[in-house]
Design an enzyme around this catalytic site. Structure first.
Site, PDB file in Angstrom:
ATOM      1  N   ASP A  59       1.036  -1.226  -0.005  1.00  0.00           N
ATOM      2  CA  ASP A  59      -0.134  -0.056  -0.015  1.00  0.00           C
ATOM      3  C   ASP A  59       0.875   1.302   0.068  1.00  0.00           C
ATOM      4  O   ASP A  59       1.542   1.380   0.895  1.00  0.00           O
ATOM      5  CB  ASP A  59      -0.920   0.190   1.337  1.00  0.00           C
ATOM      6  CG  ASP A  59      -2.008   1.329   1.237  1.00  0.00           C
ATOM      7  OD1 ASP A  59      -1.661   2.220   0.727  1.00  0.00           O
ATOM      8  OD2 ASP A  59      -3.086   1.036   1.903  1.00  0.00           O
ATOM      9  N   ASN A  86       3.287   2.879 -10.748  1.00  0.00           N
ATOM     10  CA  ASN A  86       1.981   3.033 -11.749  1.00  0.00           C
ATOM     11  C   ASN A  86       0.635   3.473 -10.663  1.00  0.00           C
ATOM     12  O   ASN A  86      -0.251   3.898 -11.277  1.00  0.00           O
ATOM     13  CB  ASN A  86       1.744   1.738 -12.370  1.00  0.00           C
ATOM     14  CG  ASN A  86       0.242   1.574 -12.908  1.00  0.00           C
ATOM     15  OD1 ASN A  86       0.078   2.267 -13.870  1.00  0.00           O
ATOM     16  ND2 ASN A  86      -0.509   0.630 -12.554  1.00  0.00           N
ATOM     17  N   TYR A 162      -6.271  15.836  -9.083  1.00  0.00           N
ATOM     18  CA  TYR A 162      -5.700  15.083  -9.860  1.00  0.00           C
ATOM     19  C   TYR A 162      -4.517  15.675 -10.706  1.00  0.00           C
ATOM     20  O   TYR A 162      -3.401  15.081 -10.603  1.00  0.00           O
ATOM     21  CB  TYR A 162      -6.652  13.835 -10.708  1.00  0.00           C
ATOM     22  CG  TYR A 162      -6.008  13.124 -11.759  1.00  0.00           C
ATOM     23  CD1 TYR A 162      -5.392  11.879 -11.122  1.00  0.00           C
ATOM     24  CD2 TYR A 162      -5.726  13.314 -13.057  1.00  0.00           C
ATOM     25  CE1 TYR A 162      -4.644  11.060 -12.053  1.00  0.00           C
ATOM     26  CE2 TYR A 162      -5.018  12.507 -13.934  1.00  0.00           C
ATOM     27  CZ  TYR A 162      -4.530  11.071 -13.439  1.00  0.00           C
ATOM     28  OH  TYR A 162      -3.807  10.307 -14.038  1.00  0.00           O
ATOM     29  N   LYS A 166      -0.204  15.389 -10.584  1.00  0.00           N
ATOM     30  CA  LYS A 166       0.669  14.596 -11.534  1.00  0.00           C
ATOM     31  C   LYS A 166       1.530  15.797 -11.903  1.00  0.00           C
ATOM     32  O   LYS A 166       2.885  15.520 -12.456  1.00  0.00           O
ATOM     33  CB  LYS A 166      -0.409  14.611 -12.843  1.00  0.00           C
ATOM     34  CG  LYS A 166      -1.007  13.137 -12.575  1.00  0.00           C
ATOM     35  CD  LYS A 166      -0.243  11.826 -12.287  1.00  0.00           C
ATOM     36  CE  LYS A 166      -1.040  10.746 -12.032  1.00  0.00           C
ATOM     37  NZ  LYS A 166      -0.245   9.576 -11.521  1.00  0.00           N
ATOM     38  N   THR A 197      -9.567   2.119 -19.147  1.00  0.00           N
ATOM     39  CA  THR A 197      -9.374   1.248 -17.926  1.00  0.00           C
ATOM     40  C   THR A 197     -10.335   1.577 -17.080  1.00  0.00           C
ATOM     41  O   THR A 197     -11.128   2.572 -17.143  1.00  0.00           O
ATOM     42  CB  THR A 197      -8.167   1.482 -17.256  1.00  0.00           C
ATOM     43  OG1 THR A 197      -7.969   2.832 -16.886  1.00  0.00           O
ATOM     44  CG2 THR A 197      -6.788   1.357 -18.036  1.00  0.00           C
TER      45      THR A 197
END
Length: 244
Positions: A59, A86, A162, A166, A197
């Site tokens: 984790d 990833n 998000y 990044k 995905t």
């Protein structure tokens, strides 16, 4: 046999990359925060004839879990040839499009601090390799250049959590690559593109296998390959490089 550890490897891009590198002869550690999901992923690979893979409980937001994962890898080898960060989360957005401070912190905990923690923990093993490679999975959404262009294909996607996470990850990669410039280790970011995905409800434009091929390229760069770069084949990139 070279060895690679991939976080968030039980599905999607992570699992596709594990499959691709296993076929290239790598022993793959599928690092997952759920052992049942990881074990199922390993069985999926075995059903396709891939035996050089195993699941490691990890984790990225739990330092104790990260430390135990390092110990697990050390049971097999004192070196690691590639680390692919990833694992990542999109975060929740309220109906009005806003994101709470708590949610922003949660996204950063996984997408930024988790990557830093995992990288620091495995770096001693990576530096034992003759040609270590670190790959951070980023996103074109983290490009400030593209996000500042109103005509960019994905300019409308400006999450308060998000997208900034990044961008922060990109900055960490630049700093880490500079720190390791005197070593054999190459550190790069990969924008996998808009991939179909569960992460995006399978609304992407490309299959995970396409992204896996490009990520595997970054994880197996030759000695004269780039480092400290934002690698991409996506809209908004040029000659395989995404602008910062």
């Amino acid at each position: 046999m070279k060895r690679v550890l991939i976080t968030g490897a039980n599905q999607g891009i992570g699992l596709a990359t594990a499959k691709h590198l296993a076929h290239q002869g790598y022993y793959v550690y599928l690092a997952c925060r759920n052992l049942d999901a990881g074990a199922f992923a390993v069985e999926t690979l075995k059903a396709e004839g891939i035996e050089n893979a195993s699941c490691v409980l990890l984790d990225v937001t739990d330092q104790a879990s990260i430390d135990l994962a390092v110990e697990e890898v050390l049971k097999h080898s004192n070196s690691l040839d590639a680390l692919i960060n990833n694992a990542g989360i999109l975060g929740n957005v309220n109906s009005d499009g806003s994101v709470s401070i708590e949610e922003i912190k949660r996204v950063f905990e996984t997408n930024v601090f988790g990557v830093i923690s995992v990288t620091r923990a495995f770096l001693p093993l990576l530096l034992q390799s003759e040609a270590p490679r670190i790959v951070h999975i980023s996103s074109g959404l983290g490009s400030l250049t593209n996000q500042s262009d109103p005509d960019w294909l994905f300019a409308q996607y400006k999450s308060e959590a998000y997208f900034p996470s990044k961008t922060a990850l990109n900055a960490y990669c630049v700093a880490l690559a500079a720190k390791l410039k005197s070593t054999r280790c190459k550190v790069n970011l990969v924008d996998p593109g808009f991939v179909k995905t569960a992460f995006n409800g399978f609304q992407g434009l490309h299959d995970p296998a396409k992204a896996a091929k490009f990520i595997s390229y970054a994880a197996t760069l030759p000695e004269d390959g780039p480092t400290g770069c934002f690698l991409s084949e996506s809209e908004g990139s040029s000659n395989g490089i995404m602008p910062w």
